[in-house]
Structures are given as structure tokens and as C-alpha cells.
Design a protein around this motif. Structure first.
Motif, short mmCIF file in Angstrom:
data_model
loop_
_atom_site.label_atom_id
_atom_site.label_comp_id
_atom_site.label_asym_id
_atom_site.label_seq_id
_atom_site.Cartn_x
_atom_site.Cartn_y
_atom_site.Cartn_z
N UNK A 1 -3.57 1.87 -3.95
CA UNK A 1 -2.60 2.88 -3.53
C UNK A 1 -1.93 2.52 -2.23
N UNK A 2 -2.70 2.01 -1.27
CA UNK A 2 -2.11 1.60 0.01
C UNK A 2 -1.11 0.46 -0.19
N UNK A 3 -1.45 -0.49 -1.06
CA UNK A 3 -0.53 -1.61 -1.32
C UNK A 3 0.76 -1.12 -2.00
N UNK A 4 0.63 -0.19 -2.94
CA UNK A 4 1.82 0.36 -3.60
C UNK A 4 2.72 1.05 -2.59
N UNK A 5 2.09 1.80 -1.66
CA UNK A 5 2.90 2.46 -0.63
C UNK A 5 3.66 1.47 0.22
#
Length: 367
Positions: A30-34
Motif C-alpha cells: 500500500x505504501x508503494x502504491x501511494x
């Protein structure tokens, strides 16, 4: 020496470890997608470049930022298992994760929900990784014998109630492998002994100084001697049973005060022998046996008490299978002289009543 132990033995430990990996992967993704989202929207791309090309170009850099925090943290964990501080690797790891969180928060500042979700996922992923790796490191060190055993859990109430005792108990439990209640008892006893020894050492110092008129010599004597060792030796030589006996003797009830009347004169007028001691109170007299067998037993017990006046009442009561209260009643009755006659009290009263009546009627018959 094997330092690759995994945390938690059994199904529960393995399930917790698998769950930690799952949570970490989801949060890190999720952090990478953000971060990719921010890169697609905020970077100065050419107008004709499609969004998926932008995402494809940003993805490696976003992944490197998150993976950089993990890789450097893994290096730090490895060096810590070998006994190093690994501060450089830890700083790099924290800095990499901070950059990723800042990108997510600032890149989505116009949408607070997205800023919170993506920034929080980065923090959550890093926290899970740190705690997971720390748990694995502790288990590996413990398996290698490089980590101390865990102390018992004493609870907040115990820490709040006795903080000093609990701190000492925790140290004793780790040093001597004591259980929870055993460590608390040992800590309380140890602290009591230390306080008593410190107070005794202060009195010993005062006594040593008082034996020297020269204050310099007094200081030398008080400083040279190990006052704690002297206090410990005095405690070992103390006659505890002797002091208990002396103090217990002072706690015996005082004798009853004499009344204005003269009991010996009254008993002489009634034809009875004089009292050897004060008359027992009415509650004692009521308990004197009226049947001959029980009365004779009291006389026999009183004879033994007179033969051995220094015997402890508790020992005498245990020897004859009677209560301590009964020993006290026998002693008080015997001291008064009421157990000297072979007749019971009720028989003597009846005898006296008959004798008085006979003497009273003699003058009438003579007249």
C-alpha cells in the motif's frame, strides 16, 4: 553457533509469524502504491505519456525507497545479533522509511484520507518489520545463550503498590531463577534485612565514636571498621529466644490488687486456713470443679506447678492436654490456697454451714 532461530515454537507461534509477514507485505504494498500515485500525478511528465508508462517508470524508485528501509534494517538486525550497535544501518533504515512516508503525506495533502492511509501504511509496515525482526533476533540470541531469561510478570498493581520490592524481586528472579511469589518474598526479606542492618550500623558507629575522646581517632576507627559487617555479626549473635522470653515475662498480667477486707481474718473466723495469696475473682471461682474427680485432678496439676514454678504455661498445657486458659485458672486458684484442702469448695461450704448451725444451737439447748 546457530543464530537463525525462528520465534515461537508450536502452531500458535508459526501462525503469528505468518500473520506478521502477511500484514507487512500488504502494508508495504500500500505504501508503494501511494508513492507511485504521487509520482504519476506530480512529476513533470511529457503531455503525451500515458499514465501506465508513468507508473512503470516510477515503480522501481518507489519500491527501492520501501525496500531500502527493509534491506538496511535487515543488515542492522544481522550486525546486532553479532553484538554490534549497527547505528549506521539503523539510521539509513529509518531515513529511507521517513522519505517514503513524507512523499505519501505531502503528495496527497489535498486529500487527507489518502495522505493518512498511505502514510500510515508506511509507518505500520516499518513498525511490523522492526518488531518482527527484533523478536526473531531475541529468540536467536536466547537460543544461543546470549540473552538473559525473562523475569516473571508482576502486574501493574504490584508495581504500583511496592515499586522498590518489585524491582528487587525482578533482579532476584533473573539471578536465581525464582518464581513470582518466591522472588517477592525474598525481596521483602532482603530489604528488611538491609534496613535493619543500616540502622544497626549507624548505632555501632555512634558507639565507636563515643569510645574515643579524640575526634580524629574516632573518625579513623569508624572509617576503618566495616560497619555493615559488624552489624551483620551482631545480628548473628543476637539471643532472639532470650529476648523473647524476657519481653514475654514483662507482658504477664499483674496480680489483682488487694481489697480493703482481710481475707485471712475472714477465713480464720470461718474455721478455714489462711489464704496463701489473693482471692481469685468470681469468674475464676465459678470454674473450679465441683465434682471430686475433677477437683482432685486440679490439685494434682497444681502440685506439679508448685514443684516446677519456672515451667512455661504453654509447655505445661501441651504436656497434660489442657488449654492455656485452664493452666492460668489452676495457678491462680492454687496460689490463693483454695486447692490445699482435699474437699471441694461446695463440700467445704456445706461443712461450714453445718458446723455454724450446730454451734449456734448449743447455747439454746444449754439454756
Amino acid at each position: 553457533m546457530n543464530l537463525t532461530a525462528t520465534p515461537g515454537d508450536g502452531p500458535l507461534g508459526r501462525a503469528a509469524e505468518h500473520a506478521a509477514w502477511i500484514f507487512y507485505v500488504i502494508a508495504a504494498l500500500g505504501s508503494t502504491i501511494g508513492q507511485i500515485w504521487v509520482g504519476v500525478q506530480s512529476a513533470p511528465w511529457p503531455d503525451g505519456l500515458d499514465w501506465w508508462w508513468r507508473a512503470l517508470l516510477v515503480a522501481p524508485f518507489a519500491a527501492v525507497i520501501d525496500l531500502g528501509g527493509v534491506v538496511t534494517s535487515a543488515f542492522a538486525d544481522w550486525r546486532q545479533r553479532l553484538g554490534e550497535g549497527a547505528y549506521g544501518w539503523r539510521v539509513l533504515s529509518a531515513g529511507s522509511v521517513t522519505i517514503g512516508v513524507v512523499i505519501n503525506v505531502l503528495g496527497h495533502y489535498d486529500v487527507p484520507y489518502l495522505a493518512t492511509v498511505f502514510g500510515g501504511l508506511g509507518i505500520f509496515a516499518y513498525a511490523v518489520w522492526l518488531m518482527h525482526s527484533a523478536a526473531r533476533r531475541r529468540d536467536a540470541l536466547r537460543a544461543a545463550g546470549k540473552l538473559a531469561d525473562t523475569a516473571p510478570v508482576y502486574g501493574l498493581a504490584q508495581w504500583w503498590r511496592e515499586p522498590a520490592v518489585t524491582r528487587r524481586a525482578r533482579s532476584l528472579a533473573l539471578a536465581h531463577r525464582l518464581a513470582l511469589h518466591e522472588s517477592l518474598d525474598a525481596a521483602r526479606q532482603q530489604l528488611r534485612d538491609e534496613r535493619r542492618r543500616a540502622a544497626l550500623a549507624a548505632h555501632v558507629e555512634t558507639l565507636i565514636r563515643a569510645r574515643h575522646d579524640d575526634p580524629v581517632r574516632a573518625d579513623i576507627a569508624a572509617t576503618t571498621l566495616d560497619l555493615d559487617a559488624v552489624a551483620a555479626e551482631l545480628s548473628a549473635q543476637a539471643d532472639v529466644p532470650g529476648w523473647a522470653h524476657v519481653i514475654g515475662a514483662d507482658l504477664l498480667p499483674p496480680p489483682l490488687p488487694d481489697t480493703d477486707a482481710d481475707p485471712d481474718a475472714e477465713r480464720g473466723a470461718a474455721g478455714l486456713p489462711a489464704l496463701a495469696g489473693p482471692m481469685p475473682p468470681a469468674d475464676v471461682l465459678r470454674r473450679v470443679p465441683q465434682d471430686q474427680a475433677s477437683y482432685d485432678r486440679w490439685r494434682h496439676l497444681w502440685a506439679e506447678l508448685k514443684a516446677d514454678p519456672d515451667i512455661e504455661p504453654a509447655e505445661f498445657a501441651q504436656r497434660h492436654g489442657i488449654s492455656l486458659r485452664q493452666v492460668q485458672l489452676i495457678r491462680r486458684t492454687g496460689i490463693s490456697g483454695l486447692l490445699d484442702s482435699p474437699l471441694t469448695l461446695i463440700d467445704r461450704i456445706a461443712y461450714l454451714a453445718g458446723s455454724n448451725g450446730h454451734v449456734a444451737h448449743q447455747p439454746t439447748s444449754a439454756s
